[in-house]
Design an enzyme around this catalytic site. Structure first.
Site, PDB file in Angstrom:
ATOM      1  N   THR A  13       0.819  -1.213   0.000  1.00 34.59           N
ATOM      2  CA  THR A  13       0.000   0.000   0.000  1.00 34.59           C
ATOM      3  C   THR A  13       0.852   1.262   0.000  1.00 34.59           C
ATOM      4  O   THR A  13       0.619   2.183  -0.787  1.00 34.59           O
ATOM      5  CB  THR A  13      -0.927   0.000   1.226  1.00 34.59           C
ATOM      6  OG1 THR A  13      -1.782  -1.147   1.158  1.00 34.59           O
ATOM      7  CG2 THR A  13      -1.774   1.257   1.272  1.00 34.59           C
ATOM      8  N   VAL A  14       1.854   1.311   0.874  1.00 35.12           N
ATOM      9  CA  VAL A  14       2.662   2.526   0.998  1.00 35.12           C
ATOM     10  C   VAL A  14       3.590   2.691  -0.202  1.00 35.12           C
ATOM     11  O   VAL A  14       3.735   3.792  -0.744  1.00 35.12           O
ATOM     12  CB  VAL A  14       3.456   2.516   2.315  1.00 35.12           C
ATOM     13  CG1 VAL A  14       4.350   3.759   2.400  1.00 35.12           C
ATOM     14  CG2 VAL A  14       2.511   2.471   3.507  1.00 35.12           C
ATOM     15  N   ALA A  33      11.699  20.341  -3.865  1.00 35.81           N
ATOM     16  CA  ALA A  33      12.951  19.590  -3.737  1.00 35.81           C
ATOM     17  C   ALA A  33      14.099  20.253  -4.491  1.00 35.81           C
ATOM     18  O   ALA A  33      15.269  19.972  -4.221  1.00 35.81           O
ATOM     19  CB  ALA A  33      12.768  18.165  -4.246  1.00 35.81           C
ATOM     20  N   ARG A  45       7.832  -8.988  -3.584  1.00 38.66           N
ATOM     21  CA  ARG A  45       7.772 -10.456  -3.572  1.00 38.66           C
ATOM     22  C   ARG A  45       7.182 -11.022  -4.860  1.00 38.66           C
ATOM     23  O   ARG A  45       7.599 -12.069  -5.332  1.00 38.66           O
ATOM     24  CB  ARG A  45       6.968 -10.928  -2.357  1.00 38.66           C
ATOM     25  CG  ARG A  45       7.743 -10.868  -1.062  1.00 38.66           C
ATOM     26  CD  ARG A  45       6.931 -11.387   0.094  1.00 38.66           C
ATOM     27  NE  ARG A  45       5.802 -10.522   0.403  1.00 38.66           N
ATOM     28  CZ  ARG A  45       4.975 -10.700   1.428  1.00 38.66           C
ATOM     29  NH1 ARG A  45       5.129 -11.745   2.223  1.00 38.66           N
ATOM     30  NH2 ARG A  45       3.986  -9.868   1.657  1.00 38.66           N
ATOM     31  N   GLU A 130      10.761   9.545   8.968  1.00 40.07           N
ATOM     32  CA  GLU A 130       9.575  10.289   9.395  1.00 40.07           C
ATOM     33  C   GLU A 130       8.325   9.422   9.375  1.00 40.07           C
ATOM     34  O   GLU A 130       7.464   9.525  10.247  1.00 40.07           O
ATOM     35  CB  GLU A 130       9.371  11.517   8.497  1.00 40.07           C
ATOM     36  CG  GLU A 130       8.175  12.381   8.891  1.00 40.07           C
ATOM     37  CD  GLU A 130       8.318  12.971  10.286  1.00 40.07           C
ATOM     38  OE1 GLU A 130       7.428  12.719  11.124  1.00 40.07           O
ATOM     39  OE2 GLU A 130       9.303  13.668  10.535  1.00 40.07           O
ATOM     40  N   VAL A 133       6.724   6.793  12.489  1.00 44.20           N
ATOM     41  CA  VAL A 133       5.909   7.133  13.661  1.00 44.20           C
ATOM     42  C   VAL A 133       4.745   8.003  13.234  1.00 44.20           C
ATOM     43  O   VAL A 133       4.937   9.087  12.669  1.00 44.20           O
ATOM     44  CB  VAL A 133       6.737   7.874  14.733  1.00 44.20           C
ATOM     45  CG1 VAL A 133       5.867   8.259  15.920  1.00 44.20           C
ATOM     46  CG2 VAL A 133       7.905   7.012  15.199  1.00 44.20           C
ATOM     47  N   GLY A 188     -10.503  -3.477   7.437  1.00 43.76           N
ATOM     48  CA  GLY A 188      -9.112  -3.277   7.068  1.00 43.76           C
ATOM     49  C   GLY A 188      -8.336  -2.408   8.030  1.00 43.76           C
ATOM     50  O   GLY A 188      -7.178  -2.060   7.762  1.00 43.76           O
ATOM     51  N   LYS A 206       7.185   2.637  18.204  1.00 38.68           N
ATOM     52  CA  LYS A 206       7.128   4.079  17.919  1.00 38.68           C
ATOM     53  C   LYS A 206       7.594   4.899  19.121  1.00 38.68           C
ATOM     54  O   LYS A 206       8.299   5.904  18.969  1.00 38.68           O
ATOM     55  CB  LYS A 206       5.713   4.461  17.511  1.00 38.68           C
ATOM     56  CG  LYS A 206       5.267   3.812  16.208  1.00 38.68           C
ATOM     57  CD  LYS A 206       3.777   3.986  15.968  1.00 38.68           C
ATOM     58  CE  LYS A 206       3.339   3.264  14.705  1.00 38.68           C
ATOM     59  NZ  LYS A 206       1.875   3.315  14.498  1.00 38.68           N
TER      60      LYS A 206
END
Length: 428
Positions: A13-14, A33, A45, A130, A133, A188, A206
């Site tokens: 997901t991330v 940036a 995987r 970052e 947590v 979920g 955390k």
């Protein structure tokens, strides 16, 4: 402008969220940036799984270490998870060759932060985390940068959205833990195997990171950790009557002579406290500083959007030349053990299930008196089969005394099951 090239391991997901965010907000990210940021190398995987994003322009690697060693990348991003295995191997490999790393892996940083910091320092590079947590809540930036000049006395808060959702729903509906947990899994919000969340370990990881930034790296296995399985709907009802809320807290405090008090457990917090109104899947980080005073920030602590946002924020910082050491200093101090909670004093909530008959209260107060526990307030609710729920609020007492009293109460024939003990946390 030459783009900043990213090697990314983990397309869950991330990971997919990071790719989407870099593409959809490309103009704004480039402006902030100072150069474009693009993912050029990936691994996961299952190579053939459809993830809903076009990956055709990216080089596929067979494993995470291969991504870390790709000579064409500028930054390695680890989004695999877990404190061991391929996640740790990748981060160590990248840092060892002087490549900056961005990770969302709280277990890895909490348990191996000191070792990783040493590798980074030796190879003149950095580890950014970052997203480890509170998801999109800028908790790391708050403690390591925003409050860098202050002397913090405490740090922590509500650090797990799954537990906060469960406790919020239990309070709102009157249902018990197992029922709400099942619903959270269906939606979920909770994993099929939920122990990392509901038993407090995610919060502990955390908290160890926040405490390491605010005070000193901690020896993780010395931290007392207790989850929310024992909290019932009746406890949340008593809490409302007492004008409290029950929250799973991870909190660390500066002690005497550089010691650190750190723990994870469900607590009673005043309904008037800023943290008490943080509900559902939201997280909250609270600090207390000598100059900054009390501060609480909150937001979504997990999910594709918030966590991806935090990962990309680190990438932007690195593009701008950020070089902050892991713990905020150029040293890697030895981890400290958390102090024993035995002598720490607090007021406590004590819920006892008893036979509803005369003389029971006298038995309870006799046991409490023998353990130097003074009762401030008592409330009662009827229970089925001639039983009653008693809620007792104590005056300040040591943790050692309240635990001994609770154990003694459980041995009374009039008491059914183990009493529940919750610390009353006033954030003073």
């Amino acid at each position: 402008m030459k783009p900043l090239k990213i090697g990314l391991a983990g397309l869950g997901t991330v990971g997919v969220g990071v790719i989407r965010l870099l593409r959809e907000n490309a103009d704004a990210i480039t402006a902030r940036a100072g150069r474009p940021i693009e993912v050029v190398a990936i691994t996961a995987r299952d190579r053939n799984r459809d993830r809903g994003v076009d990956l055709s322009a990216m080089r596929w690697h067979d494993n995470a270490v291969s991504v870390a060693n790709d000579p064409d990348i500028d930054i390695a991003v680890e989004l695999i998870g877990g404190s061991e295995g391929s996640a740790r191997d990748m981060v160590e490999a990248a840092l060892s060759r002087g490549t900056p790393v961005v990770t969302a892996n709280k277990a890895l940083v909490a348990i191996h932060g000191n070792a990783l910091n040493s590798i980074a320092i030796e190879n003149n590079t950095v580890l950014m985390f970052e997203a480890a947590v509170a998801g999109g809540v800028p908790a790391i930036k708050l403690v390591r940068e925003g409050l860098a000049a202050d002397h913090l006395q405490s740090v922590g808060g509500i650090l797990n959205g799954t537990c906060n959702y469960i406790l919020t729903e239990m309070r709102a509906t009157g249902r018990d833990f197992s029922d709400v947990l099942s619903e959270a899994q269906q939606k979920g919000y909770a994993e099929a195997e939920p122990s990392t969340d509901v038993d407090g370990w995610d919060t502990a990881h955390k908290l160890a990171i926040l405490a390491g930034l605010a005070f000193s790296p901690l020896s993780f296995d010395t931290m007392p950790v207790h989850g929310i399985r024992d909290v019932t709907a009746i406890d949340l009802k008593f809490a409302d009557e007492l004008r409290y809320r029950i929250k799973l807290l991870g909190l660390a405090r500066r002690g005497k002579n550089g010691e650190v008090e750190a723990w994870v457990r469900p607590c009673m917090v005043p309904a008037s406290a800023p943290i008490a109104v943080v509900n559902g899947v939201f997280n909250a980080v609270t600090t207390q500083g000598d100059f900054s005073g009390p501060m609480t920030i909150s937001g979504r602590g997990a999910g594709e959007g918030p966590t991806a946002s935090a990962v990309v924020a680190d990438l932007i910082d690195l593009a701008r030349g950020a070089s902050l050491p892991l713990w905020g200093t150029d040293t890697s101090p030895a981890p400290k053990s958390c102090v024993s909670l035995d002598t720490i004093e607090s007021a406590f909530y004590l819920r006892v299930n008893v036979d509803d008959r005369s003389g029971v209260m006298a038995e309870l107060t006799s046991v409490l008196r023998d353990h130097d526990v003074s009762v401030h307030f008592v409330s009662q609710h009827d229970a089925p089969e001639n039983k009653a729920y008693l809620a007792l609020v104590t005056h300040r007492v040591s943790e050692k005394s309240i635990r001994a009293a609770s154990a003694a109460l459980s041995e009374l024939t009039s008491v059914r099951g183990a009493p529940l003990v919750l610390k009353i946390e006033d954030f003073q």
